[in-house]
Design a protein around this motif. Structure first.
Motif, PDB file in Angstrom:
ATOM      1  N   ASN A  98      14.622  -3.694  -7.147  1.00  0.00           N
ATOM      2  CA  ASN A  98      15.402  -5.092  -7.625  1.00  0.00           C
ATOM      3  C   ASN A  98      16.726  -5.338  -6.879  1.00  0.00           C
ATOM      4  OD1 ASN A  98      13.503  -4.787  -9.603  1.00  0.00           O
ATOM      5  ND2 ASN A  98      14.767  -3.656 -11.213  1.00  0.00           N
ATOM      6  N   THR A  99      17.137  -4.454  -6.100  1.00  0.00           N
ATOM      7  CA  THR A  99      18.320  -4.363  -5.518  1.00  0.00           C
ATOM      8  C   THR A  99      18.109  -4.453  -3.831  1.00  0.00           C
ATOM      9  OG1 THR A  99      19.076  -2.159  -5.112  1.00  0.00           O
ATOM     10  CG2 THR A  99      19.617  -3.504  -7.256  1.00  0.00           C
TER      11      THR A  99
ATOM     12  N   ARG B 164      18.545  -0.506  -2.705  1.00  0.00           N
ATOM     13  CA  ARG B 164      17.345   0.428  -3.174  1.00  0.00           C
ATOM     14  C   ARG B 164      16.170  -0.015  -2.202  1.00  0.00           C
ATOM     15  NH1 ARG B 164      19.206  -0.054  -8.936  1.00  0.00           N
ATOM     16  NH2 ARG B 164      17.219  -1.389  -9.346  1.00  0.00           N
TER      17      ARG B 164
ATOM     18  N   HIS C 218      14.127  -8.754   2.583  1.00  0.00           N
ATOM     19  CA  HIS C 218      14.966  -9.117   1.820  1.00  0.00           C
ATOM     20  C   HIS C 218      15.974 -10.246   2.225  1.00  0.00           C
ATOM     21  CE1 HIS C 218      18.165  -7.039   4.067  1.00  0.00           C
ATOM     22  NE2 HIS C 218      17.264  -5.804   4.071  1.00  0.00           N
TER      23      HIS C 218
ATOM     24  N   THR D  72      12.285  -7.243  -1.978  1.00  0.00           N
ATOM     25  CA  THR D  72      13.270  -7.542  -3.211  1.00  0.00           C
ATOM     26  C   THR D  72      12.655  -8.803  -3.919  1.00  0.00           C
ATOM     27  OG1 THR D  72      14.555  -8.873  -2.055  1.00  0.00           O
ATOM     28  CG2 THR D  72      15.293  -6.559  -2.289  1.00  0.00           C
TER      29      THR D  72
ATOM     30  N   GLU E 165      20.599   4.755 -12.653  1.00  0.00           N
ATOM     31  CA  GLU E 165      20.613   3.354 -11.915  1.00  0.00           C
ATOM     32  C   GLU E 165      20.879   2.377 -12.739  1.00  0.00           C
ATOM     33  OE1 GLU E 165      20.280   3.137  -9.004  1.00  0.00           O
ATOM     34  OE2 GLU E 165      19.099   4.635  -7.837  1.00  0.00           O
TER      35      GLU E 165
ATOM     36  N   PRO F 197      20.300  -6.864 -10.997  1.00  0.00           N
ATOM     37  CA  PRO F 197      20.661  -8.149 -11.681  1.00  0.00           C
ATOM     38  C   PRO F 197      20.081  -8.437 -13.103  1.00  0.00           C
ATOM     39  CG  PRO F 197      19.182  -8.533  -9.976  1.00  0.00           C
ATOM     40  CD  PRO F 197      19.257  -7.303  -9.860  1.00  0.00           C
TER      41      PRO F 197
ATOM     42  N   GLN G  47      27.438 -15.870  -4.964  1.00  0.00           N
ATOM     43  CA  GLN G  47      27.278 -15.178  -3.830  1.00  0.00           C
ATOM     44  C   GLN G  47      28.009 -15.529  -2.836  1.00  0.00           C
ATOM     45  OE1 GLN G  47      24.377 -12.530  -3.073  1.00  0.00           O
ATOM     46  NE2 GLN G  47      24.543 -12.591  -5.287  1.00  0.00           N
TER      47      GLN G  47
ATOM     48  N   SER H 256      27.294 -10.395  -3.658  1.00  0.00           N
ATOM     49  CA  SER H 256      27.781 -10.469  -4.824  1.00  0.00           C
ATOM     50  C   SER H 256      29.348 -10.123  -4.393  1.00  0.00           C
ATOM     51  CB  SER H 256      27.341  -9.888  -5.908  1.00  0.00           C
ATOM     52  OG  SER H 256      28.377  -9.551  -7.003  1.00  0.00           O
TER      53      SER H 256
ATOM     54  N   SER I  34      30.153  -6.765  -5.862  1.00  0.00           N
ATOM     55  CA  SER I  34      29.599  -5.654  -5.216  1.00  0.00           C
ATOM     56  C   SER I  34      30.394  -5.436  -3.924  1.00  0.00           C
ATOM     57  CB  SER I  34      28.172  -5.873  -4.566  1.00  0.00           C
ATOM     58  OG  SER I  34      27.695  -4.887  -3.806  1.00  0.00           O
TER      59      SER I  34
END
Length: 851
Positions: free
Chosen positions: A275-276, A279, A304, A343, A393, A397, A474, A500, A503
């Motif tokens: 999902n990220t 990861r 990704h 992803t 975890e 998103p 983003q 992001s 992030s």
């Protein structure tokens, strides 16, 4: 009848659209929804290019195809960018040539990474939903505030395809604001009450049954789906024919996804979805180590969104080659031994298939999209494994509640085959309550949403984007040690990576601390910069030179993480950011256990291909030459053709005679630069030419009076202009004021007269309303009459210039009595204004090709 070969459900979409109906389409992943939506547009475009009766046909000759992800827009653009050649071959047309002759492309892309159609001028534009909605709201991402009124009219009168609707964002993942609800309100506003100002197809594989029915009612659209009942007894249903022997089983795991388990279950070709990005990068490293320890030579590939454009395309192509249709014969796989880690970028757009899919849990709609890459082709059998996240975890998103509900819903089918019918049951179980709440909130807040939309259109207020489009944006990140010395124009043309801002803020302290130990570029070297427009380099808001001069950017040190969220582009020092071909972009915050490279990575300028905006110099031009140039551009650069559809829909609902909008555009063209016939403007133009003559020679001697344009080459004359006096007078609102009575006399309608006046006042800057004192030159009436006569064509307008003022003696501003100010109380008049101002501004921009 079309020459395109279509499946039954695609043929139904084709027929419904060409019979004047809007469509909501639901079909399984890989069924061919894109072809279904584009087939009627391509057919109409091929048959009716340049046809004077185009308004009689059910579709416009422009299409805006919106998707939720940039990578998907890029994929579709690559798939369809040569469609013009195919049309010309199969239909014996000259579609490509029609666009090339006025320096445009038939198919183009408009995203943050590839802003190649910022004014939405191509026939078919693939864009993100963010770009489409920003254009509709009057806050276009690819254009500055001066041109903010240009793109609303590009959405009006276009055929809209809204794909993968379930992935459009909502604020905080739910509620009544965000791209999903704004898109619904846009479609309702443009098509309610039978207006059909922008016909559409709205589609996804994962509508809940409740949402499907309610959307059809809300948008007055027909539903096209793929039935699971046979037309005739004993024959397979259309859904069974589409499925064609595919079998996909699901297994729900009790623990988080681990590399060892993936390798143990690998059988020739596997796909792992995280999902990220972080990861996914970590899983790639874990699999690398596991394969090394087990002695396997399996190819490992990571994909990704934070790879360079070139590497991402290479990786997508590698996956397409390794896992596409040519690698399969039924259920027999002949491709390489490969594990791909990815992803969400694989959820849509890639036509690949694997035997085994491993996925972290996510909402059902996303899981089903991912599962569409497993056993995708006919006669294939595949296995999907779903994993809960490890303790601690974050679900971002995604929403934790929906993700866990999805895991529970799939447990009912653990170990079983799951077809489209079962997928629909799961979607209903997970998403029905969410969809019901969404629509309830939409209806409750529809008035507020409507107000916010018109705030964008009327004030071009970009702050509404966070509510009406996407809240968690983003921010593009460049990697460069000295952006001020190198990246001063078009910073988006340099290789960037999206992250992001929240992030980046969360990792800011770690990055600053680590940078203190590296400092490869010196102790005083900033670790980041944010770009800003050089305000000192912007010309007056009423002047046309600014539209053909590249904007300059400065870079300020980014010393506070609080400024990260508001930055539109950031440059990071190579001390804290790097890139490699295997892992992609990463930050130096030690979250990945890897040594920092000795050779720094630095972003490079991208060669996107195709013809770049050249910012050709202005040349002296008389008033008459300029007006004729606009008329020629309107007639011959497809503006008039594109206008026919929207005019044929707007005129009846505004009770205007046929041809009124075409007449309005020609009238706006004839009158738009009357303000330049002022004595002050002509004195300025003559003085500027004299200054150029003194500085550069007799080639610049004034010879084109009365002037509409002077000589101006931004590369040569920019510094000379900075200190030149007198300042150039304004002309747009002045011209609108002076022409108001002439416009009303010829237009014969107050509504259309206000829209024309607003278009003239705002043909250089979207928010202009103030006018200054002015006195027309003695022969202004003669020049105005001549241009009105040319613009009138066969109509031969009766022109009485006795009402033309000789001067404006007092500065003031135009108000709602004299020009259209976009607001919800005059919605139809607002649409009229945006249609006219787009035609006028594009004719002005293109007029230099048609002198």
């Amino acid at each position: 009848m079309t020459k395109l070969k279509l499946r039954p459900f695609q043929q139904r979409v084709f027929q419904e659209v060409l019979q004047g109906r809007n469509v909501i389409l639901q079909a399984p992943t890989g069924a061919g929804k894109t072809k279904a939506a584009l087939a009627p547009f391509i057919d109409q475009l091929a048959k009716h290019v340049g046809d004077p009766f185009a308004s009689l046909y059910p579709l416009p000759i422009t299409c805006r195809y919106a998707v939720p992800l940039r990578v998907l827009a890029s994929q579709f653009f690559q798939d369809f960018k040569s469609i013009g050649q195919a049309i010309d071959t199969h239909w014996s047309t000259q579609v490509e040539q029609t666009y090339a002759k006025f320096d445009q492309r038939l198919v183009q892309i408009q995203t943050g990474e590839q802003p190649d159609d910022p004014q939405l001028e191509s026939a078919l534009t693939f864009c993100t939903i963010d770009q489409l909605l920003a254009s509709f709201l009057g806050i276009p991402y690819g254009l500055g505030t001066r041109r903010a009124n240009l793109n609303v009219g590009a959405v009006l009168g276009s055929y809209l395809v809204l794909d993968e609707f379930h992935l459009y964002p909502l604020r905080d993942g739910r509620g009544s604001f965000g791209a999903r609800t704004t898109a619904l309100e846009m479609l309702r506003m443009l098509n309610g009450g039978g207006k059909r100002l922008a016909p559409f197809v709205l589609m996804t594989a994962t509508f809940s049954s409740h949402l499907l029915a309610d959307l059809a009612n809300l948008l007055d659209a027909v539903i096209v789906d793929v039935p699971d009942t046979p037309v005739r007894a004993g024959e397979p249903s259309e859904l069974e024919q589409l499925n064609n022997g595919r079998e996909r089983r699901f297994g729900v795991q009790t623990g988080p996804m681990r590399a060892k388990m993936i390798v143990e279950r690998h059988n020739g070709c596997s796909l792992v979805v995280c999902n990220t990005v972080l990861r996914a990068q970590q899983m790639f490293l874990d699999l690398q180590q596991e394969l090394r320890q087990s002695g396997q030579s399996t190819e490992l590939l990571l994909l990704h969104s934070r790879f360079t454009d070139e590497h991402r395309k290479d990786k997508q192509q590698r996956l397409q080659t390794a896992l596409g249709k040519d690698a399969w014969n039924g259920d027999e796989y002949y491709g390489p031994d490969i594990i791909a880690v990815a992803t969400q970028v694989v959820e849509v757009g890639l036509d690949i298939s694997v035997r085994t899919l491993h996925s972290e849990i996510a909402p059902a709609s996303s899981i089903i999209q991912r599962a569409g890459r497993c056993a995708r082709f006919a006669q294939q059998h595949g296995q999907v494994y779903l994993y809960p996240l490890a303790e601690g975890e974050r679900y971002a998103p995604y929403d934790r509640e929906r993700s866990e509900a999805t895991l529970d819903a799939f447990r009912q089918f653990d170990g079983q085959q799951v077809s489209f019918i079962e997928e629909q049951h799961i979607i209903d179980a997970v998403h029905t309550n969410e969809d019901r709440a969404l629509l309830e909130a939409f209806y409750k807040n529809q008035g507020l949403l409507h107000d916010k939309i018109f705030r964008g259109m009327g004030q071009h207020d970009r702050s509404i984007a966070s509510e009406l489009i996407r809240y968690v944006q983003q921010v593009p990140l460049l990697v460069h040690p000295n952006p001020n010395g190198i990246i001063t124009e078009r910073p988006w043309d340099w290789q960037s990576f999206s992250l992001s801002p929240y992030s980046l803020r969360a990792r800011w302290d770690d990055l600053q601390e680590i940078a203190q130990t590296v400092r490869a570029f010196g102790d005083e070297h900033p670790i980041a910069w944010e770009a800003r427009l050089d305000e000192s380099d912007i010309r007056g808001s009423d002047h046309d030179q600014g539209e053909r001069v590249p904007a300059r950017y400065l870079w300020d040190p980014l010393n506070s993480r609080e400024r990260i969220a508001s930055a539109f582009i950031i440059a990071l020092s190579p001390d804290i950011a790097t890139y490699d071909t295997q892992l992609g972009f990463r930050l130096n915050d030690k979250r990945l256990p890897l040594p920092w490279p000795d050779t720094p990575f630095i972003s490079t300028k991208l060669d996107r291909g195709g013809k770049k905006k050249s910012f050709a110099p202005y040349r002296q031009e008389t008033y008459a030459e300029h007006i004729r140039g606009l008329l020629n551009a309107y007639y011959h650069s497809r503006l008039r053709d594109e206008l026919r559809y929207i005019a044929s829909r707007l005129e009846p609902v505004l009770n205007l005679p046929n041809g009124s909008i075409d007449r309005a555009v020609r009238l706006a063209i004839a009158c738009h630069d009357i303000g330049k016939l002022g004595e002050g403007w002509q004195r300025w133009a003559y003085a500027w030419q004299e200054q150029l003559t003194q500085a550069f020679g007799e080639i610049y001697a004034p010879q084109k009076a009365p002037f509409a344009h002077t000589d101006y080459d931004w590369k040569l004359h920019r510094e000379l202009e900075r200190g030149f006096k007198p300042a150039r007078p304004y002309h747009a609102c002045e011209g609108a004021y002076l022409a108001a009575d002439i416009i009303e006399d010829i237009a014969h309608d107050e509504c259309i007269a206000r829209a024309i006046t607003a278009a003239i006042a705002r043909h250089h800057a979207a928010g202009s309303s103030e006018y200054q004192t002015i006195r027309l030159i003695p022969e202004a009436g003669r020049y105005i009459e001549e241009m009105l006569d040319e613009a009138s064509g066969a109509e031969r307008w009766s022109v009485d210039l006795s009402s033309l003022p000789e001067a404006i003696n007092r500065a003031d501003k135009l108000d709602s009595d004299s020009m259209t100010l976009p607001r919800k109380q005059i919605e139809l008049e607002t649409w009229l204004y945006f249609v006219i101002v787009r035609a006028l501004r594009l004719a002005d921009i293109r007029s230099f090709v048609f002198k």
